[in-house]
Write an enzyme that holds these catalytic residues in place. Structure first.
Site, short mmCIF file in Angstrom:
data_model
loop_
_atom_site.label_atom_id
_atom_site.label_comp_id
_atom_site.label_asym_id
_atom_site.label_seq_id
_atom_site.Cartn_x
_atom_site.Cartn_y
_atom_site.Cartn_z
N ARG A 238 40.26 -26.81 85.71
CA ARG A 238 41.14 -26.46 84.56
C ARG A 238 42.39 -25.64 85.40
O ARG A 238 41.93 -24.76 86.33
CB ARG A 238 40.24 -25.49 83.65
CG ARG A 238 39.36 -26.26 82.64
CD ARG A 238 40.29 -27.13 81.85
NE ARG A 238 39.41 -27.61 80.80
CZ ARG A 238 39.10 -29.08 80.87
NH1 ARG A 238 39.39 -29.58 81.89
NH2 ARG A 238 38.30 -29.63 79.78
N GLU A 267 49.45 -26.42 80.36
CA GLU A 267 49.86 -27.72 80.09
C GLU A 267 50.31 -27.94 78.58
O GLU A 267 49.82 -27.36 77.85
CB GLU A 267 48.39 -28.43 80.23
CG GLU A 267 47.75 -28.71 81.74
CD GLU A 267 46.61 -29.31 81.56
OE1 GLU A 267 46.33 -30.08 80.79
OE2 GLU A 267 45.79 -29.00 82.68
N HIS A 285 46.96 -34.69 84.31
CA HIS A 285 45.72 -34.33 83.73
C HIS A 285 44.84 -35.71 83.60
O HIS A 285 44.65 -36.11 82.29
CB HIS A 285 45.44 -33.31 82.38
CG HIS A 285 44.39 -32.96 82.38
ND1 HIS A 285 44.08 -31.63 81.57
CD2 HIS A 285 43.00 -33.32 82.53
CE1 HIS A 285 42.52 -31.40 81.66
NE2 HIS A 285 42.03 -32.29 82.28
C1 GLV Z 1 38.41 -33.21 80.98
O1 GLV Z 1 39.34 -32.42 81.56
C2 GLV Z 1 37.23 -32.97 80.48
O2 GLV Z 1 36.87 -31.81 80.64
O3 GLV Z 1 36.70 -33.76 80.22
#
Ligand code: GLV
Length: 325
Positions: A238, A267, A285
């Site tokens: 993250r 983001e 991402h």
């Molecule tokens: C993606 O980032 C997730 O947490 O599934």
């Protein structure tokens, strides 16, 4: 009567078919992120919700979920959901662990290779018509084979990263709040290291922790200053786990050689300083973004939702205390 549910974004067809077969579904047909106000309107009177990590289900939104039974997040991470507030209201929160482990580990490994071997720079160079001949000194990068890999967070994804490192004959260090069993360490060829040692010794530091109060800015100025000048930072966890401003400074000053980032602090905004640097690879991402994995994540979220609506224990509940009350 079918239960009423809200689905905040369009899901893969198989998942959509599963929800609509059993629920009256209020789906966000436009597939554009709902504003907070719209989200708060949509959740009113619904028995369940399927949401994505881009939906901020904060305490106010949870407050609007009066009478809801389940919030099914299509992600393994659930830092976008105010879980404690949901628990207080007796709402189950579910996630999608396991199915995205290997796909996300593949992506983190892609970033390791891409960043070290300067693949994006090479591609841009060639397309710009700059390549005139093979060059002994052209776009030299770092080696991966035989180097030291530091894995921060040794859960499912961290371990999948370690497994791949064996093929590259790497020395693997890991850090986690919970030390793995000796047999796991032996099988994966991974040694526990405290954070300082891991940062000082690793040629690649790759992050696989959930975002919590404790991991916010886990990698900041001080940690970056401990890393080797020819090392790389990889983040597929993250964004807020890394202090982006400190990272920009470290990349500019040559404190580290490069970074590969799939996640960002705010983001979809990306710190401007990062956009100007060549020694960082930036992805929107994409960790779990394979067709098969995204389909599995969505169907798993639906299974969680349907189980909760039937009063059963969902397979992947993150606040089981709600059921045990
Ligand atoms: C993606 O980032 C997730 O947490 O599934």
């Amino acid at each position: 009567m079918k239960p009423n549910v809200v689905v905040t974004r369009i899901l893969p067809q198989r998942a959509m078919d599963m929800v609509t077969a059993e629920c009256d579904t209020d789906m966000n047909e436009k597939d554009v992120r709902y504003s907070k106000k719209k989200l708060m309107d949509c959740v009113k009177g619904k028995a369940g919700m399927i949401c994505l990590l881009t939906d901020e289900i904060d305490t106010e939104v949870v407050e609007a979920c009066q009478g809801m039974k389940v919030i099914a997040n299509v992600a393994v991470g659930y830092n976008n959901v105010a879980v404690n507030a949901a628990s207080e209201k007796g709402i189950l929160v579910t996630n999608t662990p396991g199915v995205l482990t290997e796909t996300t580990a593949d992506l983190a490994w892609s970033l390791i290779m891409t960043t070290a071997r300067r693949l994006v720079e090479g591609d841009k160079y060639l397309r710009a018509g700059k390549w005139k001949e093979w060059g002994l000194n052209l776009l030299l990068g770092g080696d991966v084979y035989g180097k030291t890999l530091g894995i921060v967070g040794f859960g499912r994804i961290g371990k999948a990263i370690a497994r791949r490192a064996r093929g590259f004959d790497m020395m693997v260090l890991y850090n986690d709040d919970n030390r793995a069993d000796a047999t796991v360490e032996k099988d994966l060829g991974a040694s526990y290291a405290d954070m300082d040692l891991l940062l000082r010794e690793s040629d690649f530091v790759t992050l696989h922790v959930p975002l919590t109060e404790n991991t916010h800015h886990l990698i900041s100025e001080q940690e970056l200053s401990m890393m080797k000048p020819d090392s790389y930072l990889i983040n597929t966890s993250r964004g807020p786990v890394v202090d982006e401003a400190a990272l920009v400074a470290a990349l500019k000053d040559g404190n580290i050689a490069g970074a590969g980032l799939d996640v960002f602090e705010r983001e979809p905004q990306v710190e401007k300083g990062l956009l100007k640097l060549d020694n960082v690879v930036l992805l929107p991402h994409l960790g779990s973004a394979s067709v098969a994995t995204r389909t599995k994540m969505a169907t798993m979220a639906v299974e969680n939702l349907l189980a909760a609506l039937k009063g059963e224990r969902p397979p992947n509940v993150v606040n089981p205390e709600v059921m045990d009350r």
